[in-house]
Write an enzyme that holds these catalytic residues in place. Structure first.
Site, PDB file in Angstrom:
ATOM      1  N   THR A 152     -34.835 -34.833  13.740  1.00  0.00           N
ATOM      2  CA  THR A 152     -33.610 -35.505  13.279  1.00  0.00           C
ATOM      3  C   THR A 152     -32.548 -35.336  14.362  1.00  0.00           C
ATOM      4  O   THR A 152     -32.474 -36.127  15.289  1.00  0.00           O
ATOM      5  CB  THR A 152     -33.146 -34.960  11.916  1.00  0.00           C
ATOM      6  OG1 THR A 152     -33.049 -33.536  11.975  1.00  0.00           O
ATOM      7  CG2 THR A 152     -34.099 -35.379  10.812  1.00  0.00           C
ATOM      8  N   LYS A 178     -39.470 -28.779  13.350  1.00  0.00           N
ATOM      9  CA  LYS A 178     -38.201 -29.438  13.630  1.00  0.00           C
ATOM     10  C   LYS A 178     -37.100 -28.602  13.014  1.00  0.00           C
ATOM     11  O   LYS A 178     -37.301 -27.889  12.037  1.00  0.00           O
ATOM     12  CB  LYS A 178     -38.167 -30.862  13.094  1.00  0.00           C
ATOM     13  CG  LYS A 178     -38.200 -31.045  11.593  1.00  0.00           C
ATOM     14  CD  LYS A 178     -36.929 -30.822  10.824  1.00  0.00           C
ATOM     15  CE  LYS A 178     -35.791 -31.648  11.345  1.00  0.00           C
ATOM     16  NZ  LYS A 178     -34.521 -31.335  10.566  1.00  0.00           N
ATOM     17  N   THR A 189     -36.620 -22.496   6.429  1.00  0.00           N
ATOM     18  CA  THR A 189     -35.393 -22.796   7.146  1.00  0.00           C
ATOM     19  C   THR A 189     -35.483 -24.092   7.935  1.00  0.00           C
ATOM     20  O   THR A 189     -34.566 -24.403   8.667  1.00  0.00           O
ATOM     21  CB  THR A 189     -35.091 -21.647   8.122  1.00  0.00           C
ATOM     22  OG1 THR A 189     -36.249 -21.371   8.907  1.00  0.00           O
ATOM     23  CG2 THR A 189     -34.731 -20.394   7.371  1.00  0.00           C
ATOM     24  N   GLU A 275     -27.533 -27.340  16.661  1.00  0.00           N
ATOM     25  CA  GLU A 275     -26.686 -28.509  16.898  1.00  0.00           C
ATOM     26  C   GLU A 275     -25.481 -28.154  17.766  1.00  0.00           C
ATOM     27  O   GLU A 275     -24.662 -27.306  17.404  1.00  0.00           O
ATOM     28  CB  GLU A 275     -26.245 -29.086  15.556  1.00  0.00           C
ATOM     29  CG  GLU A 275     -27.402 -29.762  14.842  1.00  0.00           C
ATOM     30  CD  GLU A 275     -27.076 -30.167  13.429  1.00  0.00           C
ATOM     31  OE1 GLU A 275     -27.828 -31.000  12.889  1.00  0.00           O
ATOM     32  OE2 GLU A 275     -26.092 -29.661  12.870  1.00  0.00           O
ATOM     33  N   ASN A 397     -22.047 -33.114  13.072  1.00  0.00           N
ATOM     34  CA  ASN A 397     -22.114 -33.107  11.614  1.00  0.00           C
ATOM     35  C   ASN A 397     -21.008 -33.911  10.957  1.00  0.00           C
ATOM     36  O   ASN A 397     -21.086 -34.249   9.777  1.00  0.00           O
ATOM     37  CB  ASN A 397     -22.122 -31.666  11.104  1.00  0.00           C
ATOM     38  CG  ASN A 397     -23.478 -31.041  11.315  1.00  0.00           C
ATOM     39  OD1 ASN A 397     -24.419 -31.330  10.591  1.00  0.00           O
ATOM     40  ND2 ASN A 397     -23.598 -30.215  12.350  1.00  0.00           N
ATOM     41  N   THR A 402     -24.087 -41.648  10.117  1.00  0.00           N
ATOM     42  CA  THR A 402     -24.029 -42.843  10.944  1.00  0.00           C
ATOM     43  C   THR A 402     -24.900 -42.700  12.170  1.00  0.00           C
ATOM     44  O   THR A 402     -25.027 -43.629  12.928  1.00  0.00           O
ATOM     45  CB  THR A 402     -22.587 -43.138  11.381  1.00  0.00           C
ATOM     46  OG1 THR A 402     -22.051 -41.987  12.046  1.00  0.00           O
ATOM     47  CG2 THR A 402     -21.741 -43.470  10.172  1.00  0.00           C
TER      48      THR A 402
END
EC number: 2.3.1.35
Length: 402
Positions: A152, A178, A189, A275, A397, A402
């Site tokens: 993702t 992932k 997790t 991230e 985040n 979008t």
């Protein structure tokens, strides 16, 4: 144990593929349906999210692994199929049925996984086309495509493989995972799929997976969020021809340790790919009174936003580490703690130690930053992994849908 190139198709008898179904409908061309299959039924085990809100594929697959047998897994990215009600359960079952039909196996032998946006119904027409495309592309070389299809916000696919000798036979373990956001103990997790050609009793497989998970995926934290969808599945098809591994048998420990090593490698890759992350944080706690205390303490430091922000800012603010140890729930005497940043000692017996700020800055500029704490409360130790907290985490985040 020897490390190998590749992932889930490294063990004998496994094929995989990744296909583009355009599940998000944005025309990006990203692979978003993964299919993984063994040519024979497998002993299977799984560990699943502790979140009370569980996605439909988690509920479905958890029920199926209770039998201890699977043969294949279908997974999609871009849509979590979570908080989607009874239709979500029907869609998860339909994914299993479609994949099983394409493979020529019973639907009960299919595991299902999803990851992505919560609360949006699956576009089943696209998912169906993606499953058919993935089934047509299955091959022993398809592991990398499958690893890409489950991503993702990940910035790179995560694979690992290793082999070892068990009872005169060569056993191989492969895996893909992932995860970069919503990563936090406890299990699961993230999404992880493990394959092995080892002959393993289902009970031994469950025990080994739980043990390996506690040492790996349950010791990473990115943002303190536990997802609705997370699971780790392991499939063992027995084609290596080794003596069957039973709980407590002579070969159990070698297999369990190799499985843990593969999952630790992937756990570190997930933490490294947090991230917006720029640095991997490793926290080693030793001298704890219990293993539980060691794990609590290490995870608390890795999960501290203040520690993560300090690492991003390359600020040797070691007091934040001690504060996190203090609220972790681990029992220790603060007046006995030793603390290091890399090789630089920050604290000795609860007292600050003068250190070279320039040297500390050099340590913090590295891509991997290690903190070590000795609690002097016992003999137990644990290691946890996390990442720094950056401006980009908020950007990613803030616009996820979008």
């Amino acid at each position: 144990m020897e490390w190998l190139a590749g992932g889930v198709t490294a063990p004998a008898g496994f094929v995989a593929a990744g296909a583009c179904a355009d599940i998000k409908g944005n025309g990006a061309g990203k692979k978003d349906v993964a299919l993984l299959a063994s040519r024979v039924p497998c002993a299977a085990a799984g560990v699943y999210t502790t979140n009370l809100v569980k996605a439909a594929p988690v509920v479905l697959t958890r029920g199926r692994t209770e039998t201890g047998e699977l043969q294949a897994v279908v997974a999609n990215s871009g849509n979590a199929n979570a908080c989607t009600g009874e239709q979500g359960m029907r869609d998860a079952a339909e994914m299993a049925r479609l994949a099983a039909e394409a493979l020529g196996i019973r639907p009960e032998l299919m595991g299902v996984a999803s990851t992505g946006v919560i609360g949006v119904p699956l576009p089943m027409d696209r998912v169906s086309a993606g499953i058919r495309a993935a089934a047509a592309a299955l091959s022993p070389e398809g592991g990398a495509d499958a690893a890409e299809a489950i991503m993702t916000t990940d910035t790179f696919p995560k694979q690992a493989a290793a082999r070892l000798e068990i009872g005169g036979a060569t056993v191989t373990i492969g895996a893909m995972a992932k995860g970069s956001g919503m990563i936090h103990p406890n299990m699961a997790t993230m999404l992880g799929f493990v394959t092995t050609d080892a002959a393993v009793d289902a009970a031994a497989l469950r025990e080994a997976l739980r043990e390996a998970t506690d040492r790996s995926f349950n010791m990473i934290t990115v943002d303190g969020d536990t997802s609705t969808n997370d699971m780790v599945l392991v499939l063992a098809n027995g084609l290596a021809g080794n003596p069957r591994i039973m709980p407590g048998s002579a070969h159990y420990r070698a297999f369990a340790d190799a499985l843990a090593a593969v999952l630790i490698h992937l756990a570190k890759e997930i933490a490294r790919d947090g991230e917006g992350a720029t640095k991997l944080i490793e926290v080693r706690v030793k001298g704890a009174a219990t293993l539980s205390d060691a794990r609590k303490a290490a995870r608390a430091v890795c999960g501290s936003n203040l520690v993560k922000a300090a690492v991003f800012g390359e600020d040797a603010n070691w007091g934040r580490v001690l504060a996190a140890l203090g609220y972790s729930g681990a029992q220790f005497d603060p007046g006995r703690v030793d603390l290091w940043l890399g090789d630089l000692q920050m604290m000795r017996a609860g007292e600050p130690v003068a250190f070279d700020e320039a040297a500390a800055a050099r340590v913090l500029r590295e891509k991997e930053v290690v903190f070590t704490a000795d609690l002097h409360a016992g003999e137990c130790e644990a290691t946890a992994w996390g990442c720094d907290l950056t401006y980009d985490y908020v950007k990613i985040n803030g616009s996820y849908r979008t």
